[in-house]
Motif scaffolding. Structure first.
Motif, PDB file in Angstrom:
ATOM      1  N   ASP A 369       0.431  -1.118  -0.207  1.00 23.12           N
ATOM      2  CA  ASP A 369      -0.268   0.084   0.237  1.00 23.12           C
ATOM      3  C   ASP A 369       0.518   1.275  -0.103  1.00 23.12           C
ATOM      4  OD1 ASP A 369      -3.207  -1.012   1.507  1.00 23.12           O
ATOM      5  OD2 ASP A 369      -1.629  -1.938   1.918  1.00 23.12           O
ATOM      6  N   PHE A 370       2.326   0.959   0.731  1.00 23.83           N
ATOM      7  CA  PHE A 370       2.620   2.360   0.756  1.00 23.83           C
ATOM      8  C   PHE A 370       3.563   2.472  -0.303  1.00 23.83           C
ATOM      9  CE2 PHE A 370       1.500   3.554   4.868  1.00 23.83           C
ATOM     10  CZ  PHE A 370       2.283   4.874   5.174  1.00 23.83           C
ATOM     11  N   MET A 371       3.885   1.361  -0.695  1.00 17.97           N
ATOM     12  CA  MET A 371       5.028   1.544  -1.858  1.00 17.97           C
ATOM     13  C   MET A 371       3.937   2.155  -3.484  1.00 17.97           C
ATOM     14  SD  MET A 371       7.190  -1.879  -1.873  1.00 17.97           S
ATOM     15  CE  MET A 371       7.561  -2.438  -1.048  1.00 17.97           C
ATOM     16  N   VAL A 372       2.776   1.661  -3.532  1.00 23.66           N
ATOM     17  CA  VAL A 372       1.767   2.367  -4.425  1.00 23.66           C
ATOM     18  C   VAL A 372       2.185   4.425  -4.282  1.00 23.66           C
ATOM     19  CG1 VAL A 372       0.047   3.025  -4.714  1.00 23.66           C
ATOM     20  CG2 VAL A 372       0.545   1.063  -4.633  1.00 23.66           C
ATOM     21  N   PHE A 373       2.742   4.543  -2.975  1.00 31.26           N
ATOM     22  CA  PHE A 373       2.701   6.100  -3.376  1.00 31.26           C
ATOM     23  C   PHE A 373       4.063   6.534  -2.614  1.00 31.26           C
ATOM     24  CE2 PHE A 373      -1.725   5.258  -1.893  1.00 31.26           C
ATOM     25  CZ  PHE A 373      -2.589   6.734  -2.113  1.00 31.26           C
ATOM     26  N   ASP A 374       4.487   5.267  -3.479  1.00 35.42           N
ATOM     27  CA  ASP A 374       5.451   5.309  -3.347  1.00 35.42           C
ATOM     28  C   ASP A 374       6.811   6.191  -1.850  1.00 35.42           C
ATOM     29  OD1 ASP A 374       8.917   5.173  -4.731  1.00 35.42           O
ATOM     30  OD2 ASP A 374       8.411   7.229  -5.715  1.00 35.42           O
ATOM     31  N   LYS A 375       6.197   5.227  -0.829  1.00 28.23           N
ATOM     32  CA  LYS A 375       6.598   5.889   0.404  1.00 28.23           C
ATOM     33  C   LYS A 375       7.896   4.988   1.091  1.00 28.23           C
ATOM     34  CE  LYS A 375       3.842   9.883   0.433  1.00 28.23           C
ATOM     35  NZ  LYS A 375       3.091   9.815   1.646  1.00 28.23           N
ATOM     36  N   PRO A 376       8.522   5.079   1.764  1.00 30.81           N
ATOM     37  CA  PRO A 376       9.632   4.193   2.780  1.00 30.81           C
ATOM     38  C   PRO A 376       9.005   3.302   3.512  1.00 30.81           C
ATOM     39  CG  PRO A 376      10.666   6.895   2.570  1.00 30.81           C
ATOM     40  CD  PRO A 376       9.142   6.895   2.061  1.00 30.81           C
ATOM     41  N   VAL A 377       9.428   2.403   3.752  1.00 27.77           N
ATOM     42  CA  VAL A 377       8.624   0.933   3.951  1.00 27.77           C
ATOM     43  C   VAL A 377       9.736   0.864   5.140  1.00 27.77           C
ATOM     44  CG1 VAL A 377       7.586  -1.112   4.740  1.00 27.77           C
ATOM     45  CG2 VAL A 377       7.156   1.290   3.116  1.00 27.77           C
ATOM     46  N   ILE A 378       9.581   0.304   6.342  1.00 24.71           N
ATOM     47  CA  ILE A 378      10.226  -0.210   7.332  1.00 24.71           C
ATOM     48  C   ILE A 378       9.572  -1.613   8.223  1.00 24.71           C
ATOM     49  CG2 ILE A 378      11.580  -0.353   9.469  1.00 24.71           C
ATOM     50  CD1 ILE A 378      11.816   3.263   8.721  1.00 24.71           C
ATOM     51  N   ASN A 379      10.616  -1.873   7.803  1.00 31.01           N
ATOM     52  CA  ASN A 379       9.716  -3.978   8.885  1.00 31.01           C
ATOM     53  C   ASN A 379      10.532  -4.447   9.735  1.00 31.01           C
ATOM     54  OD1 ASN A 379       9.163  -5.284   5.210  1.00 31.01           O
ATOM     55  ND2 ASN A 379       7.671  -4.421   6.288  1.00 31.01           N
ATOM     56  N   SER A 380       9.746  -4.121  11.046  1.00 37.26           N
ATOM     57  CA  SER A 380      10.588  -4.280  12.512  1.00 37.26           C
ATOM     58  C   SER A 380      10.284  -5.862  12.448  1.00 37.26           C
ATOM     59  CB  SER A 380       9.554  -3.772  13.645  1.00 37.26           C
ATOM     60  OG  SER A 380       8.474  -3.066  13.220  1.00 37.26           O
ATOM     61  N   VAL A 381      11.058  -6.889  12.788  1.00 39.80           N
ATOM     62  CA  VAL A 381      11.289  -7.692  12.900  1.00 39.80           C
ATOM     63  C   VAL A 381      12.208  -7.957  14.549  1.00 39.80           C
ATOM     64  CG1 VAL A 381       9.999  -9.210  11.108  1.00 39.80           C
ATOM     65  CG2 VAL A 381      12.405  -8.278  10.970  1.00 39.80           C
ATOM     66  N   PHE A 382      12.270  -7.714  15.619  1.00 41.84           N
ATOM     67  CA  PHE A 382      13.055  -8.177  16.419  1.00 41.84           C
ATOM     68  C   PHE A 382      12.950  -9.842  16.904  1.00 41.84           C
ATOM     69  CE2 PHE A 382      12.815  -3.372  18.387  1.00 41.84           C
ATOM     70  CZ  PHE A 382      13.121  -2.945  17.199  1.00 41.84           C
ATOM     71  N   GLY A 383      11.944 -10.187  16.573  1.00 38.84           N
ATOM     72  CA  GLY A 383      11.920 -11.638  17.168  1.00 38.84           C
ATOM     73  C   GLY A 383      12.527 -12.948  16.453  1.00 38.84           C
TER      74      GLY A 383
END
Length: 464
Positions: A369-383
């Motif tokens: 969804d955010f890429m459709v608007f060309d926005k930066p995306v961060i995936n938080s995965v600590f576990g």
């Protein structure tokens, strides 16, 4: 006279095919559209066209024997494709740990039988008998009756997985009505179990999904698989959901002199660490490790705010967006499926996507969804398996999402420092991975957002 039968299974299907332009386009194209709805009829009251009929589907309660046959089919399908991480995970999660009931015993038996018999031929054998068993149900009889009355030329299922639609598919097969289904989501083929049944044709998001369809369902024929994109994102190009920056700032009570970061939650079953990630970000803003920004958190439509109460009380620098999805009835076997969004909720989400500067999520579809608007995306995965946290890093290994991370379209943050640093970099240089985002969008969404509904209707006409 052209008649289309349109099967809407649940609230998300309603969002994608009713709140997009699809139903409007279909009503113009066909002499009659009959909606077979897994939701209450009243939801369609805004559509006053004379050529629309809505039939409310029965609430299907599956007989144990039918369930067992379906389970054989699903487990055999997963066993056949254990090399795919997501399918392997679902396969192992579904095993009987301890026999506590008839269901757990039958589940154990299904795993034992499919240890030997899990070929495509076996899968189709289980499915044949599953569908024969459905002929004894009152739902099958009801559907035979009204499909005979309605006589649709074509029955289009907008979701390929819900088992409660199987009596309707069985009735269509018995009456030799041609059927098609839309593959609901980008992870459904490579990470989920078997679809509810065999259809005459399939509509998919992209050429990638078409290749997956042919791989996982080898009896499907290439000419009967049409690439159409997805209506899931079509509201992002429709005028009725558009808003300006003033609306965004006023609706969410934001400081328009600050940039905005946005955390989108998953549901509690998969995104268990959402509260941790939200607190890390809120604390970093409070301690000025992240520049002074607006911070919006949107929860999952599938749950309430219970698990966030402590954070809500602790941090005043968070703007909470609770999706405006109404639970339309509570007596359904799949209650979560009865939640339906308001138009305002879609408008608000689009405003966030349009005007927020950075998105953080745990490997969800919201990345697209955010890429459709060309926005930066961060995936938080600590576990992971070693640190005692819920292992959400496993989702990086799911085939559909591995393509995203491998493409460089998103940044993966595996620690608090990495998350804070990634947010600061994204705020400073939002176009850093723009070209990578475009590549993954072209791969996953195989057609333009504009004209999606028209493209689907055209494909249905070609397949009819």
């Amino acid at each position: 006279m052209k008649k289309l039968g349109l099967v809407i299974a649940d609230g998300v299907g309603y969002r994608n095919f009713v709140m997009s332009d699809f139903l409007k386009v279909a009503l113009k194209e066909y002499d009659e559209v009959i909606v077979y709805s897994g939701l209450i009829k009243e939801l369609y009251n805004d559509f006053t066209q004379d050529n629309l009929t809505v039939r409310e589907l029965d609430i299907f309660r599956e007989h144990k024997f039918t369930w067992f046959l379906r389970k054989l089919k699903e487990v055999a399908h997963m066993r056949k494709h254990l090399s795919f991480f997501g399918i392997n995970t679902s396969f192992n999660n579904g095993k009987t740990k301890k026999i506590k009931s008839v269901t757990s015993l039958l589940n154990l038996l299904a795993y034992q039988i499919t240890n030997i018999f899990h070929s495509e031929k076996s899968i189709l054998f289980y499915e044949k008998h599953q569908y024969n068993s459905l002929k004894q149900t009152k739902e099958f009889s009801n559907y035979i009756e009204f499909l005979s009355i309605d006589s649709p030329d074509y029955l289009f299922f907008t979701h390929q997985r819900p088992y409660n639609l199987s009596p309707l598919l069985a009735a269509a097969k018995a009456l030799k009505i041609k059927t098609s289904t839309f593959i609901f989501s980008w992870d459904n083929l490579a990470s989920k179990g078997r679809m509810l049944g065999t259809f005459d044709s399939y509509l998919v998001w992209s050429n990638l999904m078409k290749d997956e369809m042919k791989y996982f369902y080898p009896t499907s024929i290439s000419n009967d698989i049409k690439v159409v994109g997805t209506p899931q994102f079509e509201p992002y190009v429709l005028e009725e959901y558009k808003s300006d920056n003033n609306y965004f700032n006023e609706e969410f009570n934001l400081d328009n002199t600050k940039k905005t970061i946005y955390y989108s939650c998953g549901d509690v079953s998969t995104s268990k660490l959402d509260p941790l990630y939200i607190e890390v970000i809120a604390k970093a803003i409070e301690n000025k490790k992240i520049e002074q920004v607006n911070f919006i958190v949107r929860t999952s439509p599938a749950e309430d705010n219970t698990r966030f109460m402590e954070i809500m009380e602790k941090y005043s620098n968070i703007t909470w967006n609770f999706p405006d999805w109404t639970l339309t009835r509570t007596n359904h076997t799949e209650t979560w499926s009865q939640r339906v969004p308001s138009k305002k909720d879609i408008k608000d989400l689009r405003a966030i996507l349009t005007y927020a500067d950075v998105n953080i999520n745990m490997c969800s579809t919201m990345s697209l969804d955010f890429m459709v608007f060309d926005k930066p995306v961060i995936n938080s995965v600590f576990g992971n398996e070693q640190n005692g946290l819920y292992n959400d890093q496993k989702y990086l290994e799911y085939v559909h999402y591995k393509k995203v991370t491998d493409s460089g379209a998103v940044v993966v943050a595996k620690s608090e420092n990495e998350l804070i640093e990634s947010i600061n970099i994204a705020l400073e240089n939002p176009l850093l991975y723009s070209s990578n985002r475009k590549v993954i969008l072209d791969l996953e969404i195989g057609a333009t957002l504009k004209g999606t509904s028209e493209r689907i209707v055209k494909a249905l006409n070609e397949l009819a």
